[in-house]
Design an enzyme around this catalytic site. Structure first.
Site, short mmCIF file in Angstrom:
data_model
loop_
_atom_site.label_atom_id
_atom_site.label_comp_id
_atom_site.label_asym_id
_atom_site.label_seq_id
_atom_site.Cartn_x
_atom_site.Cartn_y
_atom_site.Cartn_z
N LYS A 150 -4.74 12.42 -9.86
CA LYS A 150 -6.06 11.96 -9.45
C LYS A 150 -6.27 12.32 -7.97
O LYS A 150 -5.26 12.46 -7.28
CB LYS A 150 -6.20 10.47 -9.70
N GLU A 218 -5.07 -4.93 -1.65
CA GLU A 218 -3.95 -4.29 -0.95
C GLU A 218 -3.87 -4.79 0.47
O GLU A 218 -4.90 -4.97 1.12
CB GLU A 218 -4.15 -2.78 -0.91
N HIS A 242 -8.65 3.43 -11.36
CA HIS A 242 -7.73 2.34 -11.70
C HIS A 242 -8.45 1.11 -12.26
O HIS A 242 -8.08 0.58 -13.31
CB HIS A 242 -6.91 1.91 -10.48
C1 BG6 Z 1 -3.80 5.24 -5.23
C2 BG6 Z 1 -4.82 5.18 -4.14
O1 BG6 Z 1 -4.32 5.89 -6.36
O2 BG6 Z 1 -3.41 3.91 -5.58
C3 BG6 Z 1 -4.28 4.43 -2.93
O3 BG6 Z 1 -5.18 6.51 -3.75
C4 BG6 Z 1 -3.77 3.07 -3.34
O4 BG6 Z 1 -5.28 4.31 -1.93
C5 BG6 Z 1 -2.82 3.18 -4.53
O5 BG6 Z 1 -3.12 2.50 -2.22
C6 BG6 Z 1 -2.47 1.80 -5.06
O6 BG6 Z 1 -1.46 1.93 -6.02
P1 BG6 Z 1 -0.42 0.75 -6.30
O7 BG6 Z 1 0.41 1.25 -7.44
O8 BG6 Z 1 0.35 0.54 -5.02
O9 BG6 Z 1 -1.25 -0.44 -6.66
#
Ligand code: BG6
Length: 501
Positions: A150, A218, A242
């Site tokens: 992605k 996050e 997501h």
């Molecule tokens: C990525 C995004 O797809 O997913 C990031 O580009 C983000 O910005 C990340 O921090 C979050 O993934 P996870 O698995 O840490 O929740």
């Protein structure tokens, strides 16, 4: 592993890049040692750096030792199974790579099965794809599979152009579009939770559910990714992929079988049923300086590489409606942001109040808490189901209690998403990958909102996003169900309710 011929060459475009270092090489090595892949996988890293095989092997060893594997073990594996091919950035053909692939396959006695993993920045994806196709790399005596990271495009038109380009050389059955959320055990478990537990499936609809919140919070900021993030922002980076993927698994109808296309057909139907989003149903935010875990954090506009007047949103809250018989009228609140107080991915399902309250003098306001199901996808993975009980003694008092399930208590550490996804690529299972039409449909939902010209609402780093009136209107109130329930558990929530008061 499932039966089949798994001997293959795993070609990583972007072989020394960040993704290869953090995820791909460690995940492949775990598959080799834990899932019985053994010597069936030979890696060919491709990159513009001036490395030879030996230098790439020692880079791979460092990566694996950094990921916690013992030096001695990784040395013999990488000496046997790792190669590197330099391809200058401006090379106009991949003929040299094609010859190298043939030599390596011959040397290792491989049957011509190939994975092409494009771990590349989106800007170079089309040109690499074109050269790969023109060099005929996909024409092999075995199977050939293309893995695309992605973001797949940056809006509906570009995703559709990319699909056209990919399909010039690869059939859809050969294409694996990654959304790493689908590789997370807890996200996959949504299907089991829903379709192996009729107890919940029977109440999974507008008759019993008041609202559904999907939150991806996050703590992290944008790190050193300003170049990408400035043109992406939270809607493109997180919501279109997501959060929307999680939404499809929550809202889809039962597929007729557990088969990749049946499941993806149902997911596409959900995306296509999302009603157009009114401007007042979406809120954009951007973090200002603040404090997280006692540490000061910079404002987004003060991050390296970010325009000091940037309007790029780092927070999005959106209210969606899925216009199907099952969901008509039930709001889905999707929220995601960077520099929020902590890392949390969670689905909060709030059920309707009893239709008639027998505990009260009056019928319409029961005053008891709704049942809430919290599905925590990360961290502290598990479920919490809140229900009402009679607190012991008199007068009759209704209290809210919780049933809990913790993945960690039951199963220990969960496997990494990339490990699961790479195994599926090798086994040829597309269930956890985004189909071409699905990617396009998902962009279509947000297309009109992608390049919003307004100032995002500021929020202080380390808080739960913008707390403006508009935000509360769009998002049905600024209170987050999960946070409210945790506050209650921590002892600072509401007291038990006396229904007769
Ligand atoms: C990525 C995004 O797809 O997913 C990031 O580009 C983000 O910005 C990340 O921090 C979050 O993934 P996870 O698995 O840490 O929740």
């Amino acid at each position: 592993m499932a039966p089949g011929d798994h001997r293959h060459l795993f070609v990583i475009f972007g072989g020394t890049g960040d993704l290869a270092r953090r995820k791909l090489i460690p995940s492949i090595y775990r598959l080799i040692t834990e899932d019985g892949l053994g010597d069936d996988c030979v890696i060919l890293g491709v990159g513009s750096g001036d490395l030879d095989d030996d230098e790439y092997r020692s880079w791979t060893r460092e990566v694996l030792v950094e990921a916690g594997f013992p030096q001695r073990e990784v040395s013999s594996w990488s000496d046997r199974n790792v190669h590197f091919q330099r391809v200058p950035r401006d090379a106009d053909s991949l003929d040299e790579l094609s010859e190298r692939i043939a030599t390596i396959e011959d040397e290792h006695g491989l049957p011509g099965n190939r994975v092409f993993y494009l771990a590349l920045p989106p800007a170079v994806f089309p040109s690499t794809m074109t050269r790969l196709g023109e060099a005929g790399l996909h024409e092999s005596p075995g199977w050939a599979r293309l893995v695309v990271e992605k973001p797949f495009g940056s809006d509906q038109a570009s995703a559709s152009a990319l699909n056209e380009l990919v399909h010039r050389w690869f059939d859809e059955e050969q294409v694996y579009r990654i959304d790493h959320y689908l590789g997370k055990e807890t996200v996959q478990n949504l299907l089991t939770f829903r379709f192996a537990n009729p107890l919940f499936e029977n109440v999974w609809n507008r008759d019993r559910i008041e609202s559904i919140e999907i939150t991806v919070a996050e703590e992290l900021g944008i790190g050193d990714r300003a170049g990408y993030y400035e043109s992406a922002g939270a809607l493109r980076d997180m919501v279109q992929n997501h959060l929307t993927q999680v939404l499809t698994l929550v809202a889809m109808e039962p597929p007729v079988s557990f088969n990749a296309n049946q499941i993806r057909n149902e997911k596409v139907k959900v995306i296509e049923a999302i009603a157009p989003i009114a401007e007042e149903s979406i809120v954009f935010g951007q973090y200002e300086a603040g404090t997280i875990d006692g540490e000061g954090v910079r404002a987004y506009r003060a991050e390296d590489g970010v325009d000091e007047a940037s309007k790029t949103p780092t927070f999005v809250g959106v209210r969606l409606e899925v216009d199907t018989w099952r969901w008509q009228g039930v709001p889905f609140y999707l929220r995601t942001g960077k520099r929020l107080p902590r890392r949390l991915t969670e689905i909060a399902v709030t059920f309707r109040q009893p239709p008639l309250c027998i505990f009260h003098g009056h019928r319409d306001s029961c005053g008891i808490e709704p049942n809430v199901l919290l599905i925590t996808l990360q961290p502290d993975e598990g479920f919490t189901l809140r229900f009402n009980v009679k607190a012991p003694g008199e007068p009759l008092t209704i209290d809210s209690q919780a049933l809990r399930f913790s993945h960690d208590d039951a199963y220990g550490e969960l496997p990494d998403a990339y490990q699961a996804l790479i195994l599926d690529v090798i086994e040829g299972d597309q269930t956890l990958f985004v189909r071409g039409d699905e990617a396009e449909a998902s962009w279509r939902v947000y297309d009109d909102l992608l390049d919003h010209p307004c100032e995002p609402y500021p929020y202080v780093g380390g808080t739960w996003g913008p707390a403006t009136l508009d935000a509360s209107l769009a998002l049905g109130g600024t209170e987050w169900t999960g946070e409210r329930e945790r506050a209650r558990d921590a002892g600072d929530g509401t007291a038990p309710i006396d229904p007769r008061s």
